[in-house]
Design an enzyme around this catalytic site. Sequence first.
Site, PDB file in Angstrom:
ATOM      1  N   ILE A 164     -30.774 -29.470  -5.271  1.00 27.67           N
ATOM      2  CA  ILE A 164     -30.868 -30.063  -6.513  1.00 27.67           C
ATOM      3  C   ILE A 164     -30.819 -29.307  -7.630  1.00 27.67           C
ATOM      4  CG2 ILE A 164     -31.191 -32.081  -8.009  1.00 27.67           C
ATOM      5  CD1 ILE A 164     -32.366 -33.594  -5.753  1.00 27.67           C
TER       6      ILE A 164
ATOM      7  N   ASN B   7     -14.780 -37.133 -10.548  1.00 20.66           N
ATOM      8  CA  ASN B   7     -15.210 -36.556  -9.373  1.00 20.66           C
ATOM      9  C   ASN B   7     -14.401 -37.284  -8.326  1.00 20.66           C
ATOM     10  OD1 ASN B   7     -17.444 -34.465  -9.600  1.00 20.66           O
ATOM     11  ND2 ASN B   7     -17.715 -36.194 -11.103  1.00 20.66           N
TER      12      ASN B   7
ATOM     13  N   TYR C 289     -11.114 -22.403 -15.932  1.00 18.50           N
ATOM     14  CA  TYR C 289     -10.321 -23.527 -14.990  1.00 18.50           C
ATOM     15  C   TYR C 289      -9.866 -24.587 -16.169  1.00 18.50           C
ATOM     16  CZ  TYR C 289     -10.100 -27.875 -12.431  1.00 18.50           C
ATOM     17  OH  TYR C 289      -9.625 -29.052 -11.632  1.00 18.50           O
TER      18      TYR C 289
ATOM     19  N   ASP D  48       3.664 -26.611  -0.021  1.00 19.85           N
ATOM     20  CA  ASP D  48       2.354 -26.025  -0.020  1.00 19.85           C
ATOM     21  C   ASP D  48       2.539 -24.543   0.563  1.00 19.85           C
ATOM     22  OD1 ASP D  48      -0.477 -25.504   0.544  1.00 19.85           O
ATOM     23  OD2 ASP D  48      -0.582 -27.644   0.001  1.00 19.85           O
TER      24      ASP D  48
ATOM     25  N   ALA E   4      -1.344 -28.281  -6.942  1.00 23.32           N
ATOM     26  CA  ALA E   4      -1.506 -27.007  -6.426  1.00 23.32           C
ATOM     27  C   ALA E   4      -2.304 -26.194  -7.189  1.00 23.32           C
ATOM     28  CB  ALA E   4      -0.159 -26.414  -5.960  1.00 23.32           C
TER      29      ALA E   4
ATOM     30  N   HIS F 290     -18.459 -29.296  -3.421  1.00 21.48           N
ATOM     31  CA  HIS F 290     -18.543 -30.461  -4.065  1.00 21.48           C
ATOM     32  C   HIS F 290     -19.733 -31.341  -3.287  1.00 21.48           C
ATOM     33  CE1 HIS F 290     -13.946 -30.674  -4.930  1.00 21.48           C
ATOM     34  NE2 HIS F 290     -14.713 -30.136  -5.863  1.00 21.48           N
TER      35      HIS F 290
ATOM     36  N   GLY G 254      -4.623 -25.310   1.451  1.00 22.90           N
ATOM     37  CA  GLY G 254      -4.520 -26.540   2.132  1.00 22.90           C
ATOM     38  C   GLY G 254      -4.441 -26.438   3.787  1.00 22.90           C
TER      39      GLY G 254
END
Length: 324
Positions: free
Chosen positions: A209, A172, A143, A34, A76, A191, A39
């Site tokens: 929301i 998710n 992405y 990593d 990664a 998230h 991370g």
Amino acid sequence: MRPKTILVIGGAGYIGSHQVKLLDQRGYNVIVYDNLSTGYRDLVTVDNFEEGDLADKDRLREVFNKYQIDAVMHFAAFIQVGESIKDPAKYYRNNVTNAINLLDIMLEYDVKNLIFSSTAAVYGEPEEIPIKETHTKAPINPYGRSKLMIEKILKDYDQAYGLRYTCFRYFNASGADDSGRIGEKHNPETHLIPLILQTALGERDDIYIFGIDYNTKDGTCIRDFVHVNDLADAHIKGLERLFGGGGSETFNLGSGKGYSVKEIINQAKEITGVDFKVVEGERRDGDPAILIADSSKVKQVLKWEPKYTLNDIIRTAWNWHKHN
């Protein structure tokens, strides 16, 4: 017989660290690689840690020389949709070019078993719910496109060089390890569940929301949440299938159940005992009303079943956020 050695790329990240812990518990010899850009060293629960970047092929070679690696798990990638739109070059360099570096070094050292973490973002706007693996692939951001590119490259590498893979498209990922030792830590956090719990802890003023006028039971978006330890369990099942001679395969990874944003907020209020502030606002561009996985294939082929409920997801995440 020596235990199989698994190189976990991105093993200091959220999903990677949970994977490392479960591999270790199941008797595998685990090496973490990593660069610590997203991370955290303190999330790594094994001794073998190698700091390095996938852009650095010489550093990768050092690691492949040092250990007798049987398989690689790749976690990664950069994962922020918004950032990928603002800076696509960053995403194509890391998620595509650097992944090819890894594949090439694997072939150099005759390591031909790979677990690859992909995403439901490869599908784009859903044409059917629940979403099957055969759904049209039309990602709507860099992405998602970067992940789909690697999925296609993996097919070509399998056909040409015999590099076999198990590819998982996540919905998710959520929750934290029951121990409270590792959990979800992103900077910035994007998230939903961690943002809700940060609000319950008073670290944020409110939870926002995005849209309350969707064609759903309560007007808010519906999403499929799967516990990170259930994901890690599926990855090990996919790995063992490869070790048993199974061919390359791609699976959705979700619970197959959908929960609305309001349902998650209400459940979080119940579990935390905090009546935090909720702000209802406008929709966000590119948010489909409903995203739910059809996970029947992974259940059938890998005999995988998610063990954690939504209550477990929020409870374990709350335990982690309270103490970290």
